[in-house]
Design a protein around this motif. Structure first.
Motif, PDB file in Angstrom:
ATOM      1  N   ARG A 172      -8.473  60.678   2.861  1.00  0.00           N
ATOM      2  CA  ARG A 172      -9.572  59.710   2.744  1.00  0.00           C
ATOM      3  C   ARG A 172     -10.482  60.040   1.561  1.00  0.00           C
ATOM      4  O   ARG A 172     -10.950  59.146   0.861  1.00  0.00           O
ATOM      5  CB  ARG A 172     -10.413  59.676   4.033  1.00  0.00           C
ATOM      6  N   ILE A 217     -17.424  59.693   6.756  1.00  0.00           N
ATOM      7  CA  ILE A 217     -16.115  60.295   7.036  1.00  0.00           C
ATOM      8  C   ILE A 217     -16.295  61.630   7.752  1.00  0.00           C
ATOM      9  O   ILE A 217     -15.597  61.927   8.729  1.00  0.00           O
ATOM     10  CB  ILE A 217     -15.311  60.483   5.730  1.00  0.00           C
ATOM     11  N   LYS A 252      -8.860  58.994  -1.653  1.00  0.00           N
ATOM     12  CA  LYS A 252      -8.965  57.535  -1.774  1.00  0.00           C
ATOM     13  C   LYS A 252     -10.390  57.128  -2.172  1.00  0.00           C
ATOM     14  O   LYS A 252     -10.583  56.280  -3.038  1.00  0.00           O
ATOM     15  CB  LYS A 252      -8.579  56.906  -0.432  1.00  0.00           C
TER      16      LYS A 252
END
Length: 85
Positions: A73, A17, A76
């Motif tokens: 993100r 990420i 999550k």
């Protein structure tokens, strides 16, 4: 997150990420603002050419969006691996 493979998977996803976010920011700030600036000269945003706009404002806006996307993100990802707050 007791076992090592889960920990490794978490950090691998975290690094992925981060690297994706940095690549997007690099393309937007350096690529569009500096390298492709002459190609973007004909398009105008707010009275300035598009390359100049990306160099001055666009990379900041992209950075702000990336901050919120990164937080979303990571929340999550934390839930997926059971390490949420």
């Amino acid at each position: 997150m007791a076992d090592r493979t889960s920990s490794n998977a978490y950090w691998a996803a975290n690094v992925r990420i981060i690297l994706t976010s940095l690549a997007i920011w690099f393309i937007c700030s350096f690529g569009l603002g500096i390298i492709l600036r002459p190609a973007l000269k004909g398009m105008s945003v707010g009275g300035a050419d598009l390359g100049f706009w990306f160099a001055q404002n666009g990379s900041i806006y992209v950075f702000l969006v990336l901050i919120f996307v990164y937080a979303w993100r990571m929340n999550k990802l934390d839930k997926e691996h059971g390490v949420e707050e």
